[in-house]
Design a protein around this motif. Structure first.
Motif, PDB file in Angstrom:
ATOM      1  N   LEU A  74     -21.506  83.058 -27.213  1.00  0.00           N
ATOM      2  CA  LEU A  74     -22.684  82.251 -26.895  1.00  0.00           C
ATOM      3  C   LEU A  74     -22.242  80.790 -26.930  1.00  0.00           C
ATOM      4  N   VAL A  75     -22.513  80.064 -25.854  1.00  0.00           N
ATOM      5  CA  VAL A  75     -21.998  78.697 -25.741  1.00  0.00           C
ATOM      6  C   VAL A  75     -23.169  77.735 -25.932  1.00  0.00           C
ATOM      7  N   VAL A  76     -23.109  76.929 -27.022  1.00  0.00           N
ATOM      8  CA  VAL A  76     -24.289  76.157 -27.418  1.00  0.00           C
ATOM      9  C   VAL A  76     -23.919  74.700 -27.721  1.00  0.00           C
ATOM     10  N   SER A  77     -22.864  74.206 -27.073  1.00  0.00           N
ATOM     11  CA  SER A  77     -22.508  72.795 -27.239  1.00  0.00           C
ATOM     12  C   SER A  77     -23.389  71.959 -26.318  1.00  0.00           C
ATOM     13  N   PRO A  78     -23.652  70.693 -26.687  1.00  0.00           N
ATOM     14  CA  PRO A  78     -24.449  69.847 -25.796  1.00  0.00           C
ATOM     15  C   PRO A  78     -23.838  69.796 -24.390  1.00  0.00           C
ATOM     16  N   ALA A  79     -24.705  69.659 -23.398  1.00  0.00           N
ATOM     17  CA  ALA A  79     -24.285  69.792 -21.993  1.00  0.00           C
ATOM     18  C   ALA A  79     -23.109  68.875 -21.636  1.00  0.00           C
ATOM     19  N   GLN A  80     -23.127  67.657 -22.167  1.00  0.00           N
ATOM     20  CA  GLN A  80     -22.080  66.713 -21.752  1.00  0.00           C
ATOM     21  C   GLN A  80     -20.736  67.026 -22.419  1.00  0.00           C
ATOM     22  N   HIS A  81     -20.710  67.903 -23.402  1.00  0.00           N
ATOM     23  CA  HIS A  81     -19.452  68.292 -24.064  1.00  0.00           C
ATOM     24  C   HIS A  81     -18.986  69.684 -23.635  1.00  0.00           C
ATOM     25  N   LEU A  82     -19.800  70.358 -22.838  1.00  0.00           N
ATOM     26  CA  LEU A  82     -19.542  71.781 -22.565  1.00  0.00           C
ATOM     27  C   LEU A  82     -18.184  72.010 -21.902  1.00  0.00           C
ATOM     28  N   ARG A  83     -17.837  71.172 -20.928  1.00  0.00           N
ATOM     29  CA  ARG A  83     -16.606  71.394 -20.170  1.00  0.00           C
ATOM     30  C   ARG A  83     -15.382  71.355 -21.082  1.00  0.00           C
ATOM     31  N   LYS A  84     -15.304  70.301 -21.919  1.00  0.00           N
ATOM     32  CA  LYS A  84     -14.079  70.176 -22.739  1.00  0.00           C
ATOM     33  C   LYS A  84     -14.044  71.234 -23.856  1.00  0.00           C
ATOM     34  N   VAL A  85     -15.209  71.607 -24.357  1.00  0.00           N
ATOM     35  CA  VAL A  85     -15.248  72.646 -25.393  1.00  0.00           C
ATOM     36  C   VAL A  85     -14.840  73.997 -24.783  1.00  0.00           C
ATOM     37  N   LEU A  86     -15.392  74.303 -23.606  1.00  0.00           N
ATOM     38  CA  LEU A  86     -15.082  75.591 -22.971  1.00  0.00           C
ATOM     39  C   LEU A  86     -13.608  75.703 -22.596  1.00  0.00           C
ATOM     40  N   GLU A 112     -22.134  76.223 -13.414  1.00  0.00           N
ATOM     41  CA  GLU A 112     -21.135  75.722 -12.469  1.00  0.00           C
ATOM     42  C   GLU A 112     -19.965  75.082 -13.222  1.00  0.00           C
ATOM     43  N   VAL A 113     -20.279  74.391 -14.317  1.00  0.00           N
ATOM     44  CA  VAL A 113     -19.224  73.821 -15.163  1.00  0.00           C
ATOM     45  C   VAL A 113     -18.386  74.955 -15.759  1.00  0.00           C
ATOM     46  N   ALA A 114     -19.076  75.990 -16.246  1.00  0.00           N
ATOM     47  CA  ALA A 114     -18.365  77.107 -16.894  1.00  0.00           C
ATOM     48  C   ALA A 114     -17.458  77.825 -15.899  1.00  0.00           C
ATOM     49  N   GLN A 115     -17.938  77.969 -14.652  1.00  0.00           N
ATOM     50  CA  GLN A 115     -17.092  78.625 -13.637  1.00  0.00           C
ATOM     51  C   GLN A 115     -15.803  77.836 -13.420  1.00  0.00           C
TER      52      GLN A 115
END
Ligand code: NAD
Ligand code: G3P
Length: 323
Positions: A74-86, A112-115
């Motif tokens: 489950l990915v629950v980081s704030p949207a602006q950090h999601l790319r680098k965390v993922l 789209e970021v996750a893809q």
């Protein structure tokens, strides 16, 4: 089978608590070492979810590599950090995206970021009217689980459903994400109305006309109307526009009381996603030729491009038109 949760803010911690409710092990990745220690040593997260005793089935880690032991993230980081965390997460594991926002700079939704960040990972979205502290206390909650792969969606829904937590399935991933992202901006507007003492008629007008904006923007991006009218759209809009429990509503209330956007934003540890989404949404709407006057007004206040009085006057002076 062990679920992992990425991000130990209020929502990530509440979701870990939900999953651990039936005794299944949950591994929770936290950015802050003090959060890792508090969860492992005292079964608490005083920084982000104070006052909730956490299940001993939740273990916290600061090492992303530990999540390789999980079969669902489950990915629950704030949207602006999601790319680098993922980018640091293990590859190929199904991702259930629980963050609400649009990425600045790219205008991309979280799926789209996750893809881009994890091209080999199957993706689903979890979004709806869900205050974290209520879910953590086991209060009744319904939510949209959107996944283009229906079989995966059904497996995920069965995995996370609990007697008082009901996921409703959809295959409209974009629609579920747009509802969650846009409602945060509209909640700021409703908070402004509260803070400025504009009354409950004004709030109802903002919710209804805001929903019209969400629908116009969503349809332009390929969302389905019924998704926007469901839990992840209208449902979450109503929740977030109704209570100071919402960080976005509270931010707006501060603006409506005359606070400066810069000060209100610098004085917070928790995330008000609408403040980050608003300028991206405004630009995306303009580019798509979609009128979003309430979102534009929120942007003007956040950037201090206009005063509260100017913003209210401009909204009230818009041409009369059919509903
Ligand atoms: N809180 C809720 O009730 C709720 C409910 C549904 C969805 N959400 C969504 O969940 C997402 C997370 O919100 P939250 O309420 O759990 O957060 P929060 O405001 O409680 O906590 C902030 C989070 O941001 C993280 N963070 C701060 N700086 C970071 C960095 N540089 N890199 C990575 N992470 C960083 C912190 O570690 C923490 O997990 C948001 O998109 C929010 O819209 C929240
Ligand atoms: O506190 P907010 O405004 O981030 O809202 C939390 C959730 O998104 C409500 O569904």
């Amino acid at each position: 089978m062990k679920a992992g949760v990425i991000g130990a803010g209020a929502w990530g911690t509440a979701l870990a608590q939900l999953l651990a409710g039936d005794g299944q092990d949950v591994l929770l990745w936290a950015l802050e070492p003090e959060v890792v220690d508090a969860i492992n040593e005292a079964q608490q997260n005083p920084l982000y979810l104070p006052g909730i005793p956490l299940s001993p089935a939740i273990r916290a880690t600061g090492f992303m590599a530990d999540l390789a032991a999980c079969d669902l993230l489950l990915v629950v980081s704030p949207a602006q950090h999601l790319r680098k965390v993922l980018a640091q997460a293990p590859a190929g594991v199904p991702l259930l995206l629980c963050s609400k926002g649009i990425e600045a700079g790219t205008g991309l939704l979280m799926s789209e970021v996750a893809q881009e960040a994890q091209p080999a990972s199957p993706i689903a979205v979890l979004s709806g009217p869900t205050f974290a502290h209520e879910v953590a206390r086991g209060l009744p909650t319904a939510i949209t689980l959107a996944c283009e792969d229906k079989a995966l969606g059904q497996r995920l829904a069965a995995r996370i459903a609990r007697p008082s937590f009901r996921p409703y399935l959809s295959d409209d991933v974009i629609g579920a994400e747009i509802g969650g992202a846009v409602k945060n901006v509209l909640a700021i507007a409703c908070g402004v109305a509260e803070g400025a003492g504009l009354g409950l008629n004004a709030r109802a007008a903002l919710i209804s006309r805001g929903f019209a904006e969400m629908t116009r923007f969503g349809l332009a991006r390929g969302a389905r109307a019924e998704t926007l009218g469901g839990l992840s759209g209208l449902g979450d809009l109503v929740l977030t526009c109704s209570s100071t429990n919402s960080r976005n509503f509270s931010l707006g209330k501060g603006l409506g009381e005359g606070g400066s956007a810069a000060e209100l934003l610098s004085n917070r540890r928790t995330v008000a996603e609408g403040a980050h989404t608003a300028p991206v949404l405004r630009d995306a709407a303009r580019a798509a030729g979609v009128e979003m006057p309430v979102a534009e007004a929120v942007c003007a206040l956040l950037t201090e491009a206009a005063s509260l009085g100017q913003v209210i006057d401009a909204l009230l002076a818009r041409p009369l038109r059919p509903e």
